[in-house]
Design an enzyme around this catalytic site. Sequence first.
Site, short mmCIF file in Angstrom:
data_model
loop_
_atom_site.label_atom_id
_atom_site.label_comp_id
_atom_site.label_asym_id
_atom_site.label_seq_id
_atom_site.Cartn_x
_atom_site.Cartn_y
_atom_site.Cartn_z
CE1 TYR A 75 -4.01 2.06 0.23
CE2 TYR A 75 -2.51 3.48 1.46
CZ TYR A 75 -3.70 3.30 0.78
OH TYR A 75 -4.56 4.34 0.60
CG PHE A 127 -6.14 18.73 -24.40
CD1 PHE A 127 -6.24 18.27 -25.70
CD2 PHE A 127 -6.47 17.88 -23.36
CE1 PHE A 127 -6.65 16.97 -25.95
CE2 PHE A 127 -6.87 16.57 -23.61
CZ PHE A 127 -6.96 16.12 -24.91
CB THR A 128 -10.98 18.34 -24.24
OG1 THR A 128 -10.06 17.26 -24.16
CG2 THR A 128 -11.32 18.62 -25.71
CG ASP A 218 -0.24 18.53 -21.44
OD1 ASP A 218 0.39 17.46 -21.43
OD2 ASP A 218 -1.46 18.60 -21.62
CE LYS A 261 -2.97 11.18 -24.30
NZ LYS A 261 -3.81 11.16 -23.08
NE ARG A 385 -10.43 16.04 -30.25
CZ ARG A 385 -10.37 15.79 -28.94
NH1 ARG A 385 -9.22 15.61 -28.33
NH2 ARG A 385 -11.45 15.74 -28.22
N1 PM9 Z 1 -5.57 13.08 -24.58
C1 PM9 Z 1 -6.34 12.14 -26.61
O1 PM9 Z 1 -6.98 11.28 -27.19
C2 PM9 Z 1 -7.29 11.26 -24.45
C3 PM9 Z 1 -8.51 11.85 -23.91
S1 PM9 Z 1 -9.24 13.23 -24.69
C4 PM9 Z 1 -9.98 12.62 -26.01
O2 PM9 Z 1 -5.63 12.99 -27.20
C5 PM9 Z 1 -3.07 16.26 -23.42
C6 PM9 Z 1 -2.26 17.05 -24.36
C7 PM9 Z 1 -3.78 15.17 -23.83
C8 PM9 Z 1 -4.58 14.42 -22.90
C9 PM9 Z 1 -5.39 13.35 -23.31
C10 PM9 Z 1 -4.58 14.86 -21.54
C11 PM9 Z 1 -5.37 14.13 -20.51
C12 PM9 Z 1 -3.86 15.96 -21.19
N2 PM9 Z 1 -3.13 16.64 -22.12
O3 PM9 Z 1 -6.44 11.23 -20.93
O4 PM9 Z 1 -6.43 12.05 -18.61
O5 PM9 Z 1 -3.73 14.80 -25.11
O6 PM9 Z 1 -4.56 10.67 -19.43
O7 PM9 Z 1 -4.78 12.94 -20.24
C13 PM9 Z 1 -6.37 12.19 -25.17
P1 PM9 Z 1 -5.61 11.64 -19.78
#
Ligand code: PM9
Length: 460
Positions: A75, A127-128, A218, A261, A385
């Site tokens: 843990y 970014f979303t 980021d 990624k 997008r």
């Molecule tokens: N990116 C992508 O497909 C997955 C979810 S949104 C459709 O591009 C950046 C630059 C990203 C990103 C996720 C995140 C969030 C932060 N910054 O998906 O929570 O491209 O691991 O990361 C997606 P997490």
Amino acid sequence: MALQKRAWAEPFKIKMVEPLRMTTPPQRQQAMEEAGFNTFLLKSDDVYIDLLTDSGTSAMSDVQWAGMMLGDEAYAGSRNYYHLEEAMQRFYGYRYLVPTHQGRGAEHLLSSILIKPGDTVPGNMYFTTTRAHQERAGGTFVDIIVDEAHDPTDERPFKGNVDLNKLEALIAKVGAKRIPYVSVAVTVNMAGGQPVSMQNLKELRALTRKHGIRVILDATRAVENAWFIKQREKGYADKPVAEILKELCSYTDGCTMSGKKDLLVNIGGFLALNEWDVFEEARNLVVLFEGLHTYGGLAGRDMEAMARGMEEAVQEAHIHARIGQVEYVGEKLHALGVPIVRPVGGHAVFLDAKRFLPHLGQLEFPAQTLAAELYLEGGVRAMERGIVSAGRDAKTGQHHVPKLELVRLTFPRRVYTQAHCDVTVESVYEVFQRRKAVRGLKMTYEPKYLRFFQARFERL
Ligand code: PM9
């Protein structure tokens, strides 16, 4: 005939395969209708080539899988946490590490700690998930990317750069005290995977230092950005990608990271910081939302795979092949006259839906439509997008109307073959040839947050 060298050929061979299901046009029609014309709502079993995202979809190496067996699932104080901390310090150069279950977990912690209601957070294009967390914490995102980022035909090499004049004007307007940090993404996902130059980061550091403002990176695709710097920026051609990556981070105060990624894992992320005070708050807050500060919502084995992924991500042969594959698809489509974002970005080829389907207005959701058509044509799944992803203005409730209306063909790392790439190109081209007959969509269901994930549509 002269043989063409495949300069980007993969530096690996395949040890395990996962069968794919081929579907018929009527099966795909039914699946797409059931999914409300949203590729996120398709069942993965109904997809032939899945280019929805490069997030968590990459193939791990034998070394990473072996590391999974060495998971220390204590843990507290797992040895894999210490390995991850050591690898992060070695490759990214920040002092302190807080693991999180994925990137948005880190964004949540960072935004909650640094943003106060009424603050402004400048960034090189939204970014979303990043903007959603900034807004949820009471901040307002302001786009300070260079103008050419919004033009898919502009061929400049660093279309992810921050426009320092825009940033200076913003500081003069709202005051440095209301800007907790500048949010810099490398590469810029929504601009088409476009990189930021080292020169730009250096200048950004100088400007923000003058005003006492933090820069938070980021770093999700920072390795890919480092590769572009090596290819395109004077003075970097002979430097190892790992060195470029570390220099890039040195101009910033911390980073959020989606390990799903660049870092070649199916789950995982982290927040990394140089400031003790901010780290201390993050370490405290993480126990509320993610888990103890030495696992942050991850199993020990996940942290081990991520630490090992960090080593593999910066290998020159790996990153060359990864970006080479994306370029291969982009150049083929470009040669066929299909409108794409130029230059081709790091993780994906982005189709320009405005020029692909010029007869559709933006409120007929051209990119959403094109993504649906591509699936219907060849079972290839892509992601919208454009206006759907952009969502609504948090204050006015009006649609954000982005200049870019794109469909992203996103390549998981080490997953698809050159034949899959060719089938993808053929499918896009088939839709391109019948593009004039394509009808748009209307939205029939819209969730409140990040609507692109769950919205539903019908054909007009
Ligand atoms: N990116 C992508 O497909 C997955 C979810 S949104 C459709 O591009 C950046 C630059 C990203 C990103 C996720 C995140 C969030 C932060 N910054 O998906 O929570 O491209 O691991 O990361 C997606 P997490």
